[in-house]
Design an enzyme around this catalytic site. Structure first.
Site, short mmCIF file in Angstrom:
data_model
loop_
_atom_site.label_atom_id
_atom_site.label_comp_id
_atom_site.label_asym_id
_atom_site.label_seq_id
_atom_site.Cartn_x
_atom_site.Cartn_y
_atom_site.Cartn_z
N ASP A 152 13.57 30.74 34.46
CA ASP A 152 13.54 29.28 34.28
C ASP A 152 12.64 29.03 33.08
OD1 ASP A 152 13.03 26.58 34.30
OD2 ASP A 152 12.25 26.49 36.34
N ASP A 157 15.58 16.21 39.56
CA ASP A 157 14.61 17.12 38.93
C ASP A 157 13.57 16.33 38.14
OD1 ASP A 157 13.22 18.99 37.42
OD2 ASP A 157 14.98 20.14 36.84
N LYS A 191 10.87 23.35 24.11
CA LYS A 191 12.23 23.22 24.64
C LYS A 191 12.89 21.93 24.13
CE LYS A 191 14.58 23.33 29.15
NZ LYS A 191 14.32 23.58 30.59
N GLU A 244 20.49 24.29 35.26
CA GLU A 244 19.38 24.24 36.21
C GLU A 244 19.82 23.69 37.58
OE1 GLU A 244 16.42 22.18 33.91
OE2 GLU A 244 16.18 23.90 32.58
P1 ADP Z 1 9.13 21.60 33.90
O1 ADP Z 1 10.40 21.84 34.67
O2 ADP Z 1 9.20 20.40 32.99
O3 ADP Z 1 8.66 22.81 33.18
P2 ADP Z 1 7.59 21.65 36.42
O4 ADP Z 1 8.74 21.61 37.34
O5 ADP Z 1 6.80 22.91 36.35
O6 ADP Z 1 7.98 21.18 34.95
O7 ADP Z 1 6.62 20.42 36.84
C1 ADP Z 1 5.33 20.27 36.34
C2 ADP Z 1 4.77 18.96 36.86
O8 ADP Z 1 4.65 19.00 38.30
C3 ADP Z 1 3.38 18.64 36.33
O9 ADP Z 1 3.34 17.31 35.86
C4 ADP Z 1 2.50 18.80 37.57
O10 ADP Z 1 1.36 17.93 37.52
C5 ADP Z 1 3.44 18.36 38.68
N1 ADP Z 1 3.01 18.83 40.01
C6 ADP Z 1 2.77 20.09 40.40
N2 ADP Z 1 2.34 20.13 41.68
C7 ADP Z 1 2.31 18.83 42.12
C8 ADP Z 1 1.92 18.20 43.37
N3 ADP Z 1 1.47 18.90 44.41
N4 ADP Z 1 2.04 16.84 43.45
C9 ADP Z 1 2.47 16.13 42.40
N5 ADP Z 1 2.83 16.66 41.20
C10 ADP Z 1 2.74 18.00 41.06
MG MG Z 2 12.11 22.53 35.35
#
Ligand code: ADP
Ligand code: MG
Length: 618
Positions: A26, A213, A89, A189
């Protein structure tokens, strides 16, 4: 059909089939991770500390040009923003014109070439493409899993958003190749998420799924139809500038006005520390009713209720996108069988509640929303590795098919692993004024220069009506039928002049030779990319030189002698750089010429407009 394995570490082709692990990746905007299947079960790979599977998608260039990726790089975002690249990205497969109105979002330098060539990122005197930068993240993931398995890996499935276009998908594949990975499949995805939840295995009449998402900086929702193991994206919607970062921002704004922090916020370190506290508060409120912490002399407090009031407008916006996606798919909420939660931000309880009342069913959240996409990629990888016999493997093209473009570059039209039958068209134009004929040379292979690939044939499209360079629209179409016959058709769209040939790409080549060609392309990926980047920089520079000469000719009267002289010396510097083989030097000269000529071009435009207005009454 016998399978031929490639052993990249030994640089050999193995005739007898050896079970190899294919990894799932991913590659996220905010975080990336890698997974694989062990005895049929997907698992994500954690770092050495055994805790975290997420690697921040951040790349930092140290002053000695060595590279840091992940947590260490993320720490440099505040202290050294110009040399620290995030959200790459967002730039994959994009031209500067595509991102022009977003450039303030990035803390690093994106080069303005004022045209539609692909974006480059400037870090001091070096220029990088988003592909090279993404390859750094992929290399880090590859290293992580190789250390964990104590074995080399070379084959991968990488996920991309459902809305990614061909150029963005191709860029992702190229990044994989540059990182030493043979990318067997690019998977959407939301499709990966549905695979992770095992939805394709249901033997019912098929199902309709909404995948919500919400990541760090982006939001998307996709509606999928799954039938007989085939996934179809019915619609997508979203906002590429809405994510967890925005939830953090509303907390910062709230605290800032509540505790009067404006003065402190002028200090970058305080600002960053506050940002981290806001993220911590957000995450804490996913599990608790209140948050309380201190920063310097300030006590920071936030209740879940207040937080929910603050973020409500943002969540409402995502629900509007869900409704729009349903409308495009011509479905009602009742027709959705499952709602899947993807992305770290979907841990926010308010989101689950609101989705439940919108769709009238409890969203699936049993899998970790950070990991679900990588897990699905690992399942798809396991299917491709032949470990899952319930899934049928479609017939695919073993090597890429494409044509030669300016400078002897290979332009892939049907990428390897495309489904058969397949049909793809792409538009081209002429490079010389009044050009009447266009040679179309068809090649097979994975190398960047056609001279290293296998030539399948060529033909000439004749009688193109004379037009200035760049004006004719010539569509080249590749149609590969179920028997493996390739028809290549070229058509000038204004005059409807057309020519075609038929070729059998598999004729005269053995499977072993194909595997060798593939191996060769992996071995030479870095050198090939360097050649491609140099040739592309030269092509671009040559057109800038031509355009600049025309520009002086047409507008000399408007500029001072000194300006014309300076402009000419910038052009001369670029000409000299083009003679050499240093692409950074060419890009630098081009950047300097563009920076110098931009205000002149604006003046010329104003002048020409006011000339045109003269004598006209408004
Ligand atoms: P991407 O797909 O864009 O790479 P992610 O799916 O890894 O991103 O999501 C990252 C986001 O998730 C960040 O903004 C982070 O603060 C948020 N996040 C992670 N854990 C939590 C949680 N327990 N509660 C709320 N937001 C969260
Ligand atoms: Mg993602």
């Amino acid at each position: 059909m016998a399978k031929i394995g490639i052993n990249l570490s030994e640089g050999k082709v193995n005739k007898e089939e050896k079970k190899e692990i294919i990894i799932g990746i991913d590659l996220g905007t905010t975080n990336s991770l890698v997974a694989y299947s062990k005895d049929g079960n997907p698992i994500t790979v954690k770092g050495k500390d055994g805790k975290n599977s997420l690697i921040p998608s951040v790349i930092h260039f140290k002053s000695d040009k060595t590279v840091l990726v992940g947590d260490e790089a993320k720490e440099k975002l505040i202290t050294d923003p110009e040399n620290t690249i995030y959200s790459v990205k967002r730039l994959m497969g994009k031209s500067f014109n595509d991102v022009d109105n977003q450039k303030d979002y990035f803390g690093y330098r994106i080069i303005d070439t004022d045209d539609d060539s692909l974006v480059k990122i400037r870090v001091e005197d070096k220029f990088y493409s988003p592909i090279e930068l993404s390859a750094q993240i992929l290399k880090t993931l590859k290293k992580r899993i190789e250390e964990n398995l104590e074995n080399s890996v070379s084959k991968a499935v990488i996920t991309v958003p459902a809305y990614f276009n061909d150029a963005q998908r191709q860029a992702t594949k190229d990044a994989g190749k540059l990182a030493g990975l043979d990318v067997l499949r690019i998977v959407n995805e939301p499709t990966a998420a549905a695979l992770a939840y095992g939805l394709s295995l249901d033997q019912n009449d098929g199902q309709t799924v909404a995948v919500y998402d919400l990541g760090g900086g982006t939001f998307d929702v996709s509606v999928l139809r799954i039938e007989n193991g085939i996934f179809e994206v019915l619609s997508t919607n979203g906002n590429t500038f809405l994510g967890g970062d925005d939830l953090d921002r509303v907390i910062i704004d709230h605290w800032s006005s509540l505790y009067k922090l404006e003065d402190q916020l002028a200090d970058a370190n305080f600002k960053q520390a506050l940002r981290l506290k806001a993220e911590l508060a957000k995450k804490t409120l996913s599990k608790q009713e209140t948050f309380k912490d201190t920063l310097n002399n300030f006590t920071l407090e936030l209740s879940k209720d207040t937080f929910e009031v603050l973020i409500n407008p943002l969540i409402e916006e995502t629900l509007n996108c869900c409704n729009a996606a349903l409308k495009d798919a011509k479905l009602s909420t009742a027709e959705i069988d499952h709602v899947l939660l993807v992305g770290g931000s979907t841990r926010v309880p308010l989101i689950k509640e609101k989705l439940q009342s919108l769709f009238g069913k409890v969203p699936n959240d049993t899998l970790d929303p950070d990991e679900v996409v990588a897990l699905g990629a690992a399942i798809q990888a396991d299917i491709l590795a032949g470990n899952n016999r319930e899934m049928l493997l479609l017939d695919i093209t073993p090597l890429s098919l494409g044509i030669e473009t300016v400078g002897g570059l290979m332009d892939v039209i049907l990428p390897r692993n495309s489904k058969i039958p397949s049909s793809v068209g792409r538009n081209y134009t002429t490079s010389i004024d009044g050009q009447k004929n266009l040679k179309v040379a068809v090649y097979q292979g994975e190398r960047d220069l056609v001279k290293d690939n296998r030539k399948l044939g060529e033909f000439i499209l004749t009688d193109i009506p004379p037009m200035p360079a760049g004006i004719p629209k010539i569509e080249i179409q590749f149609l590969l039928d179920a028997d493996g016959i390739l028809k290549v058709k070229a058509k000038e769209l204004r005059s409807e002049q057309e020519t075609e040939i038929r070729i059998k790409p598999s004729y005269g080549i053995s499977e072993e030779e194909m595997a060798l060609m593939l191996l060769d392309s992996m071995k030479n990926a870095e050198a090939d990319m360097a050649q491609r980047v140099l040739l592309e920089a030269r092509n671009e520079a040559n057109s800038v030189i031509l355009a600049s000469a025309k520009f002086i000719e047409q507008n000399a009267a408007i500029f001072s002698e000194v300006e014309v002289k300076d402009l000419k010396s910038y052009i001369q510097k670029l000409k000299e750089a083009v003679e050499g083989t240093d692409k950074d030097l060419i890009n630098k000269a081009m950047d300097e010429l563009n920076t110098f000529s931009r205000p002149l071009a604006e003046r010329a435009m104003d002048h020409n407009i006011s000339e045109a207005m003269k004598g006209k009454k408004l």
